[in-house]
Design a protein around this motif. Structure first.
Motif, PDB file in Angstrom:
ATOM      1  N   GLU A 488      -9.229   0.717  15.237  1.00 58.44           N
ATOM      2  CA  GLU A 488     -10.630   0.602  14.841  1.00 58.44           C
ATOM      3  C   GLU A 488     -10.708   0.642  13.314  1.00 58.44           C
ATOM      4  N   PRO A 489     -11.693  -0.063  12.734  1.00 64.32           N
ATOM      5  CA  PRO A 489     -11.796  -0.097  11.258  1.00 64.32           C
ATOM      6  C   PRO A 489     -11.913   1.292  10.632  1.00 64.32           C
ATOM      7  N   ASP A 490     -12.591   2.235  11.310  1.00 65.92           N
ATOM      8  CA  ASP A 490     -12.784   3.561  10.734  1.00 65.92           C
ATOM      9  C   ASP A 490     -11.736   4.562  11.224  1.00 65.92           C
ATOM     10  N   ASP A 491     -10.693   4.078  11.862  1.00 63.07           N
ATOM     11  CA  ASP A 491      -9.614   4.956  12.334  1.00 63.07           C
ATOM     12  C   ASP A 491      -8.869   5.520  11.117  1.00 63.07           C
ATOM     13  N   PRO A 492      -8.647   6.849  11.069  1.00 67.39           N
ATOM     14  CA  PRO A 492      -7.894   7.425   9.946  1.00 67.39           C
ATOM     15  C   PRO A 492      -6.514   6.780   9.780  1.00 67.39           C
ATOM     16  N   GLU A 493      -5.950   6.303  10.884  1.00 58.40           N
ATOM     17  CA  GLU A 493      -4.639   5.666  10.806  1.00 58.40           C
ATOM     18  C   GLU A 493      -4.705   4.394   9.977  1.00 58.40           C
ATOM     19  N   SER A 494      -5.844   3.692  10.005  1.00 64.03           N
ATOM     20  CA  SER A 494      -6.006   2.491   9.183  1.00 64.03           C
ATOM     21  C   SER A 494      -5.953   2.834   7.696  1.00 64.03           C
ATOM     22  N   THR A 495      -6.614   3.944   7.343  1.00 67.54           N
ATOM     23  CA  THR A 495      -6.593   4.375   5.939  1.00 67.54           C
ATOM     24  C   THR A 495      -5.180   4.734   5.514  1.00 67.54           C
ATOM     25  N   ARG A 496      -4.446   5.465   6.356  1.00 66.94           N
ATOM     26  CA  ARG A 496      -3.069   5.845   6.029  1.00 66.94           C
ATOM     27  C   ARG A 496      -2.190   4.618   5.819  1.00 66.94           C
ATOM     28  N   ILE A 497      -2.331   3.640   6.725  1.00 65.53           N
ATOM     29  CA  ILE A 497      -1.504   2.432   6.616  1.00 65.53           C
ATOM     30  C   ILE A 497      -1.835   1.682   5.326  1.00 65.53           C
ATOM     31  N   SER A 498      -3.125   1.570   4.995  1.00 67.99           N
ATOM     32  CA  SER A 498      -3.526   0.873   3.765  1.00 67.99           C
ATOM     33  C   SER A 498      -2.936   1.545   2.529  1.00 67.99           C
ATOM     34  N   GLU A 499      -2.982   2.876   2.504  1.00 70.16           N
ATOM     35  CA  GLU A 499      -2.452   3.605   1.341  1.00 70.16           C
ATOM     36  C   GLU A 499      -0.942   3.442   1.240  1.00 70.16           C
ATOM     37  N   GLU A 500      -0.254   3.567   2.352  1.00 74.36           N
ATOM     38  CA  GLU A 500       1.211   3.440   2.315  1.00 74.36           C
ATOM     39  C   GLU A 500       1.620   2.003   1.996  1.00 74.36           C
ATOM     40  N   PHE A 501       0.844   1.027   2.458  1.00 75.20           N
ATOM     41  CA  PHE A 501       1.128  -0.370   2.147  1.00 75.20           C
ATOM     42  C   PHE A 501       0.963  -0.628   0.652  1.00 75.20           C
ATOM     43  N   ALA A 502      -0.109  -0.082   0.065  1.00 76.48           N
ATOM     44  CA  ALA A 502      -0.332  -0.253  -1.371  1.00 76.48           C
ATOM     45  C   ALA A 502       0.820   0.356  -2.172  1.00 76.48           C
ATOM     46  N   ASP A 503       1.272   1.552  -1.766  1.00 79.30           N
ATOM     47  CA  ASP A 503       2.399   2.187  -2.459  1.00 79.30           C
ATOM     48  C   ASP A 503       3.668   1.351  -2.318  1.00 79.30           C
ATOM     49  N   ALA A 504       3.891   0.778  -1.118  1.00 83.31           N
ATOM     50  CA  ALA A 504       5.110   0.001  -0.878  1.00 83.31           C
ATOM     51  C   ALA A 504       5.112  -1.283  -1.691  1.00 83.31           C
ATOM     52  N   ILE A 505       3.930  -1.908  -1.870  1.00 83.89           N
ATOM     53  CA  ILE A 505       3.861  -3.131  -2.681  1.00 83.89           C
ATOM     54  C   ILE A 505       4.251  -2.830  -4.126  1.00 83.89           C
ATOM     55  N   ASP A 506       3.791  -1.676  -4.630  1.00 81.68           N
ATOM     56  CA  ASP A 506       4.104  -1.307  -6.018  1.00 81.68           C
ATOM     57  C   ASP A 506       5.603  -1.183  -6.241  1.00 81.68           C
ATOM     58  N   GLU A 507       6.352  -0.879  -5.171  1.00 82.28           N
ATOM     59  CA  GLU A 507       7.789  -0.671  -5.311  1.00 82.28           C
ATOM     60  C   GLU A 507       8.606  -1.953  -5.157  1.00 82.28           C
ATOM     61  N   ILE A 508       7.952  -3.078  -4.866  1.00 81.25           N
ATOM     62  CA  ILE A 508       8.677  -4.342  -4.719  1.00 81.25           C
ATOM     63  C   ILE A 508       9.240  -4.738  -6.082  1.00 81.25           C
ATOM     64  N   PRO A 509      10.540  -5.064  -6.183  1.00 79.99           N
ATOM     65  CA  PRO A 509      11.163  -5.418  -7.472  1.00 79.99           C
ATOM     66  C   PRO A 509      10.479  -6.598  -8.140  1.00 79.99           C
ATOM     67  N   ASP A 510      10.477  -6.589  -9.485  1.00 81.36           N
ATOM     68  CA  ASP A 510       9.806  -7.648 -10.246  1.00 81.36           C
ATOM     69  C   ASP A 510      10.339  -9.036  -9.906  1.00 81.36           C
ATOM     70  N   GLU A 511      11.662  -9.156  -9.653  1.00 84.23           N
ATOM     71  CA  GLU A 511      12.241 -10.481  -9.418  1.00 84.23           C
ATOM     72  C   GLU A 511      11.725 -11.122  -8.114  1.00 84.23           C
ATOM     73  N   LEU A 512      11.173 -10.289  -7.205  1.00 85.61           N
ATOM     74  CA  LEU A 512      10.644 -10.836  -5.956  1.00 85.61           C
ATOM     75  C   LEU A 512       9.170 -11.221  -6.062  1.00 85.61           C
ATOM     76  N   ARG A 513       8.545 -10.877  -7.207  1.00 83.11           N
ATOM     77  CA  ARG A 513       7.109 -11.115  -7.355  1.00 83.11           C
ATOM     78  C   ARG A 513       6.781 -12.494  -7.906  1.00 83.11           C
ATOM     79  N   ARG A 514       7.803 -13.199  -8.428  1.00 80.11           N
ATOM     80  CA  ARG A 514       7.532 -14.462  -9.124  1.00 80.11           C
ATOM     81  C   ARG A 514       7.202 -15.602  -8.161  1.00 80.11           C
ATOM     82  N   ASP A 515       7.864 -15.619  -7.012  1.00 79.51           N
ATOM     83  CA  ASP A 515       7.677 -16.697  -6.031  1.00 79.51           C
ATOM     84  C   ASP A 515       6.787 -16.182  -4.891  1.00 79.51           C
ATOM     85  N   ASP A 516       5.718 -16.937  -4.559  1.00 77.71           N
ATOM     86  CA  ASP A 516       4.764 -16.467  -3.551  1.00 77.71           C
ATOM     87  C   ASP A 516       5.414 -16.251  -2.188  1.00 77.71           C
ATOM     88  N   ALA A 517       6.282 -17.170  -1.759  1.00 75.63           N
ATOM     89  CA  ALA A 517       6.906 -17.051  -0.437  1.00 75.63           C
ATOM     90  C   ALA A 517       7.787 -15.816  -0.358  1.00 75.63           C
TER      91      ALA A 517
END
Length: 548
Positions: A488-517
């Motif tokens: 459900e949109p207001d499920d606390p689990e949705s908020t947790r996943i969004s936060e952890e996803f945002a943190d994981a994106i920040d950790e993606i190496p710079d060399e992988l960010r140049r190409d969209d695919a």
């Protein structure tokens, strides 16, 4: 199969080992003949699709060597796929007048009518297609003009029974022509490819005449509105229901497109001639309840059928309730049990009385019993028996019966290439087979990516992430997570996943960010990691990346 075999061979592409989707091929010295081309309906094991048909890729690659397609009768599992698969086959079609009339309507709806050459063959007629010398033999089945097909070749004669039964009171059409089968047996028969559907039932087949008498008695005893659902192609049953209604002083109305099409095709071919045209559903409110009988499509619980919509009270013109009766003058096709029971339950909840063949004699099978089969084998006396049209347990039981009758029985899976002559019969090769799903107006392979993804979404859900990045690949704002059917949109689990996803994106190496695919693939991995173990599922994941 890279090279065509000489001699005579048989190849089922659909219909052997499962019910429905008949597509059979015969090869004579490098030339192919197709017999039937049908659809099947999805069961509980394939919820991602509704209508299925054989994948014709093997014969489509050889369509220049395909001399024709013969239709044995006008049931959906024998001609329902023609309009969808003909563009891959591109061959002339041979059928009786009734099957031709049904087929023309289907081809017209598909805008193919003017491209397809249909040769109309009278029941019992002789005709030639390429090198094949062919003959129709009339048989009784639950549709007009059902025919067995006799194939005469220099290598021997093959009897392809199609669907059939023995019925001394078929009501519409002739009885099965046993004398013709005896004469063909006297000529000598190499092989018989024979229907196995009703092999578990012993004794004589039930007669359509007995159903007519029983329906007249039942309908005459009922009050309120009466609705009868049956297979639209069963003209004898439709006629019996209409006669029973008129004898009870009721007007007859048809509800549903397939029944309206059936009436047009039947009257075009001279059937139902002494019955006045049926009313349409727009006439529902002009006839008093006690003077109305409705024939309605939807005996198999199809979700968009007229009966399903009436049971759910969403039909625009028809409603049923307390004091009304629905008669199921049909059998449940295996795989449809849950859908049929759901419709019957909805009707009962609305106060409707539901009657089936467990309550009254309102249906008999159109397929041969084991006694019917034994009688046919005693007349035809084939050297080889090829059981077809049934599940594996039907085929093995039929094979045992055939051996008792003196034939050599050979069991085939779809795709097995059986060499019938010259020499001993043997499986010599395997052709590619598969199933296609009708999805709107397109055909999709059941093993393809689209339906595989749909199947996964049905059971495991889907998670979609969206985020924006700048020119250097760094996230702008907050990623958005959507998990329809999972969270459900207001499920606390949705908020947790969004936060952890945002943190994981920040950790993606710079060399992988140049190409969209490459960035999207890394983000999908990050999303799967953020989902963690709490969901205990492996949902389909996708990521939308917007570079601004």
């Amino acid at each position: 199969m890279t090279e065509e075999q000489s001699g005579l061979s048989f190849l089922p592409l659909g219909g052997t080992g499962e019910i429905g989707m008949n597509l059979n091929l015969y090869q004579l010295d490098g030339v192919w003949l197709a017999v039937d081309c049908g659809i099947g309906f999805s069961g509980n094991d394939t919820p991602e699709a509704e209508v299925l048909m054989p994948d014709p890729v093997f014969i489509a690659e050889r369509h220049k060597s395909l001399c024709g397609l013969v239709i044995t009768h006008a049931h959906e599992d024998h001609l329902g796929a023609v309009a969808h698969l003909w563009p891959q086959l591109r061959c002339p079609i041979y059928a009786t007048p009734f099957a031709s009339a049904v087929l023309r309507r289907k081809l017209g709806e598909a805008h193919l009518l003017h491209q397809v050459k249909i040769h109309t063959i009278r029941p019992g007629g002789h005709f030639e297609v390429g090198p094949f010398n062919l003959e129709f033999v009339p048989v009784t089945h639950s549709v007009p003009e059902a025919q067995a097909l006799i194939l005469r070749t220099p290598h021997g004669t093959v009897v392809h029974t199609g669907d059939w039964k023995l019925d001394n009171e078929p009501v519409v059409g002739p009885v099965t022509d046993l004398e013709r089968f005896r004469a063909i047996g006297d000529e000598g028969v190499l092989a018989m490819v024979c229907d196995s559907t009703n092999v578990f039932k012993g004794g004589p087949s039930g007669t359509e005449g007995s159903v007519r008498d029983s329906m007249a008695e039942l309908i005459g005893s009922l009050k309120g509105r009466i609705a009868v659902t049956c297979f639209a192609s069963n003209v004898a049953r439709v006629e019996s229901i209409a006669r029973a209604a008129r004898a009870a002083g009721r007007e007859v109305m048809v509800v549903g497109r397939s029944l309206r099409n059936l009436e047009v095709a039947a009257r075009e071919c001279g059937y139902l001639a002494d019955l006045p045209p049926f009313l349409t559903e727009q006439d529902a409110n002009t006839v008093p309840d006690h003077r109305l009988l409705m024939m309605i499509t939807g005996s198999q619980g199809e979700p968009r059928s007229a009966l399903s919509r009436i049971a759910s009270d969403v039909h625009p013109n028809i409603s049923l309730g307390e004091g009304d009766t629905v008669i199921y003058s049909s059998r449940m096709i295996p795989g449809n049990e849950q859908a049929v029971m759901a419709v019957q339950d909805n009707l009962t909840r609305r106060g409707v009385t539901v009657l089936t063949d467990k309550d009254h004699l309102v249906h008999v099978s159109g397929h041969a019993t084991s006694d019917d089969l034994r009688h046919l084998y005693s007349l035809v006396r084939p050297k080889i028996s090829v059981p077809t049209h049934g599940e594996w347990r039907h085929l093995t039981t039929h094979a045992a019966l055939a051996r008792d009758a003196g034939a050599e029985a050979i069991l085939l899976e779809d795709g097995d290439v059986l060499s019938l002559a010259p020499g001993r019969p043997e499986i010599v090769d395997t052709a590619p087979t598969g199933r296609l799903a009708l999805d709107g107006g397109r055909l999709l392979p059941m093993t393809g990516g689209v339906l595989a993804a749909r199947r996964k979404m049905l059971f495991n859900g889907m998670v979609l992430a969206s985020f924006a990045v700048d020119d250097e690949g760094y996230v702008i704002g907050e990623p958005k997570i959507s998990a329809p059917g999972l969270l459900e949109p207001d499920d606390p689990e949705s908020t947790r996943i969004s936060e952890e996803f945002a943190d994981a994106i920040d950790e993606i190496p710079d060399e992988l960010r140049r190409d969209d695919a490459t960035f999207r693939d890394a983000a999908k991995t990050a999303l799967r990691r953020a989902l963690g173990r709490k969901l205990q599922k492996r949902p389909l994941v996708d990521v939308h990346l917007l570079r601004v």
